[in-house]
Design an enzyme around this catalytic site. Structure first.
Site, PDB file in Angstrom:
ATOM      1  CG  HIS A 182       5.120   3.677  -4.710  1.00 34.99           C
ATOM      2  ND1 HIS A 182       5.673   4.930  -4.788  1.00 34.99           N
ATOM      3  CD2 HIS A 182       6.055   2.898  -4.116  1.00 34.99           C
ATOM      4  CE1 HIS A 182       6.900   4.897  -4.268  1.00 34.99           C
ATOM      5  NE2 HIS A 182       7.147   3.677  -3.850  1.00 34.99           N
TER       6      HIS A 182
ATOM      7  CG  ASP B 222       4.808   8.089  -5.315  1.00 38.46           C
ATOM      8  OD1 ASP B 222       5.219   7.227  -6.105  1.00 38.46           O
ATOM      9  OD2 ASP B 222       3.968   7.845  -4.434  1.00 38.46           O
ATOM     10  CG  HIS B 223      10.197   5.587  -7.595  1.00 36.61           C
ATOM     11  ND1 HIS B 223       9.910   5.166  -6.334  1.00 36.61           N
ATOM     12  CD2 HIS B 223      10.331   4.465  -8.334  1.00 36.61           C
ATOM     13  CE1 HIS B 223       9.878   3.840  -6.306  1.00 36.61           C
ATOM     14  NE2 HIS B 223      10.131   3.393  -7.515  1.00 36.61           N
TER      15      HIS B 223
HETATM   16  C1  BG6 Z   1      10.225   1.817  -3.056  1.00 40.08           C
HETATM   17  C2  BG6 Z   1      10.019   0.883  -1.900  1.00 40.08           C
HETATM   18  O1  BG6 Z   1       9.537   3.021  -2.843  1.00 40.08           O
HETATM   19  O2  BG6 Z   1       9.751   1.205  -4.242  1.00 40.08           O
HETATM   20  C3  BG6 Z   1      10.715  -0.441  -2.136  1.00 40.08           C
HETATM   21  O3  BG6 Z   1      10.538   1.472  -0.716  1.00 40.08           O
HETATM   22  C4  BG6 Z   1      10.313  -1.022  -3.460  1.00 40.08           C
HETATM   23  O4  BG6 Z   1      10.429  -1.363  -1.081  1.00 40.08           O
HETATM   24  C5  BG6 Z   1      10.435   0.010  -4.573  1.00 40.08           C
HETATM   25  O5  BG6 Z   1      11.175  -2.109  -3.712  1.00 40.08           O
HETATM   26  C6  BG6 Z   1       9.854  -0.516  -5.867  1.00 40.08           C
HETATM   27  O6  BG6 Z   1      10.127   0.413  -6.881  1.00 40.08           O
HETATM   28  P1  BG6 Z   1      10.484  -0.067  -8.351  1.00 40.08           P
HETATM   29  O7  BG6 Z   1      10.589   1.176  -9.141  1.00 40.08           O
HETATM   30  O8  BG6 Z   1      11.773  -0.825  -8.228  1.00 40.08           O
HETATM   31  O9  BG6 Z   1       9.352  -0.940  -8.748  1.00 40.08           O
END
Ligand code: BG6
Length: 533
Positions: free
Chosen positions: A283, A220-221
């Protein structure tokens, strides 16, 4: 005051000296450097399934390059791309070089690329083709012999979930699910990890067919973002916050992850996902658990994840359409403008069904039914095509008794954790305006990562890939976490997936606006308002 650094509050001043550390570089400060340094992991081979996809080019290879550039990656680490398209090692390397030069956080150094590039190779195969795995097994043995990667393998499944089974099964069939000669095999699994509880359980069992839970890294980044990691430090390394981190002092918490981007070219995925599955189930609920959890008994991965699971189990389920309608607002963007530029409605985006009912925005009121949080609402919002991109957690404290100072408006203290951009933490408090009259204005104590630590934060994928190499799963979701989060989200999906006449309605909002008015009304019913985006 940093222009535009905060939202919704007039007349901020800042006290830079009060909270920020001196803006010297880590190199000037051996202690700080020492605190951040970790031993390099042992070298391994990273095998990326789906290596010709967008994620590999935008995130994975740039992350690996930056780890190498920062000296965090042993030089003998090897990278193998595994994908269906026909191409040579050389062609794959060239594509990766172009991608890294375009997306890397740091400028690419030619002399480093010359050695880093040599560590990259390509294995063309269909995911179901046994021959491809035989070749992979031989290649891995050869890499071990030539580069000293010690039988250590890190598989990255950057493929659609319906491919997981094919890949995992063949890794097992060819003995690639185990390390060799005392090495290890681990697997990083990309989202979406299921589309509901049932599919998540199936995926969990597919992966568990070959790998022990301790070898599975569900990514989960958001958890790799620097400020998300700082939530635990803020809460448990400072004596002043924890005693007031409960329903006696906290009025409510707001969590936001907004984007100016629309669906872009991802309609194929997004149409079946929508904001609830795409952003909230993973997230935002992860950020909520870090904000709400009890102190873990240690920093061991399982100790931390045990506490997060307890929070997930305490999320109040919504058992009827009425409860969903009262606590969850879903919306879809119609045409509007972002930064003065006209943008089309979601239904007019490429490959979107012109009658699509997919929500691009979700706002919800969540209760954590446990001793610490009883009665404290967590208001969570996420949407595409909002006026600004950013993610934050705002902890709103209860106001001081208005016995001495008769303050108008919202005078409560707000602790704001800015996940992105402008990573940092600020505290809103009240101060006397200079001069004879007793006038009170909100001011802000502000800590900014960039200014305090003198270097940009690493990208989330850098941290997470490195953690998987180190065998540290703290920032990855365990199977029960994913399942508990789906149990909660399923209770909402059940209402949305009822026959149309019984569903809570899908609202709309113009692109570039902060969301549907119904979301404002939900908070107004509680006597509260969203922070301005
Ligand atoms: C991803 C979603 O997990 O997270 C995307 O699938 C979203 O829809 C993205 O744009 C947002 O991540 P970050 O790090 O760009 O805020």
């Amino acid at each position: 005051m940093r222009p535009g650094a905060d939202v919704g509050i007039r007349g901020f001043a800042t006290f830079p000296a009060a909270m920020s550390t001196a803006p010297n570089s880590p190199a000037d400060n051996p202690l700080r450097e020492g605190l951040t340094a970790r031993p390099q992991p042992k070298p391994c081979t990273v095998v990326i399934f789906g290596a010709t996809g967008d994620l590999t080019m935008r995130k994975l290879l740039p992350a690996l390059y930056n780890l190498a550039a920062d000296g965090d990656l042993p030089p003998s680490t090897a990278i193998v791309g595994f994908a269906r398209r026909e191409k040579t090692d050389e062609a794959f390397r060239t594509e990766m070089e172009t991608a890294v030069r375009k997306f890397s956080r740091q400028t690419v150094r030619d002399e480093l690329w010359n050695t880093f590039g040599k560590s990259i190779s390509y294995n063309q195969s269909e995911f179901h083709d046994d021959e491809g795995y035989k070749r992979l097994a031989e290649k891995l043995d050869q890499i071990d012999a030539e580069r000293g990667t010690g039988g250590r393998r890190l598989y990255y499944l950057s493929v659609a979930p319906d491919q997981f089974g094919l890949i995992i099964e063949r890794l097992k069939k060819f003995g690639l699910d185990k390390g060799k000669d005392g090495g290890w095999a681990r697997v990083i699994v990309e989202k979406p990890f299921g589309t509901n509880l049932e599919s998540a359980l199936k995926l969990n069992s597919v992966v568990a067919h070959a790998f022990e839970e301790s070898a599975i890294y569900r990514i989960d980044h958001f958890l790799g973002k620097e400020t998300a990691q700082n939530i635990m430090v803020l809460r448990f390394a400072n004596a002043i916050f924890e005693p007031i981190w409960n329903n006696r002092y906290i009025d409510h918490v707001q969590l936001l992850a907004g984007e100016t981007l629309g669906v872009e070219n991802r309609a194929g995925y997004y149409e079946t996902s929508g904001a609830l599955r795409d952003m909230i189930q993973n997230h935002l609920i992860q950020l909520l658990t870090l904000t709400a959890m009890e102190p873990p008994t240690s920093l061991e991965a399982d100790a931390v994840r045990d506490e997060k699971v307890k929070v997930l189990r305490s999320l109040r389920r919504m058992n009827s359409n009425q409860e969903v309608a009262a606590n969850v607002i879903r919306g879809q963007y119609i045409d509007g403008a972002i930064l003065g530029k006209a943008v089309p409605a979601y239904r007019a985006e490429p490959n979107v069904n012109p009658k699509s009912e997919t929500a691009t925005y979700v706002a919800m009121r969540i209760f954590v039914d446990n001793w610490r949080w009883a009665g404290v609402p967590f208001y969570v919002r996420s949407g595409k095509r909002l006026p600004k991109s950013g993610a934050e957690i705002a902890v709103h404290f209860k106001p001081a008794p208005s016995v001495l100072f008769n303050q108008s408006g919202d005078s409560s203290n707000v602790l704001l954790i800015r996940i992105q951009p402008d990573e940092g933490i600020s505290l809103r408090m009240q101060a006397k305006l200079p001069g004879g009259a007793l006038r009170i204005e909100p001011v802000k104590m502000d800590f900014q990562y960039g200014a305090s630590f003198g270097r940009p934060s690493p990208e989330a994928y850098e941290r997470l890939i490195l953690d998987a190499m180190q065998g540290d799963a703290t920032l990855f979701a365990r199977n029960d976490e994913v399942e508990e989060a789906w149990k909660f989200v399923d209770s909402i999906l059940n209402a949305w997936e009822k026959p149309a006449k019984d569903q809570p309605p899908l609202t709309t909002y113009p692109a570039g606006s902060p969301g549907p008015v119904e979301a404002d009304e939900m908070l107004a019913r509680d006597g509260r308002a969203w922070r301005r985006i």
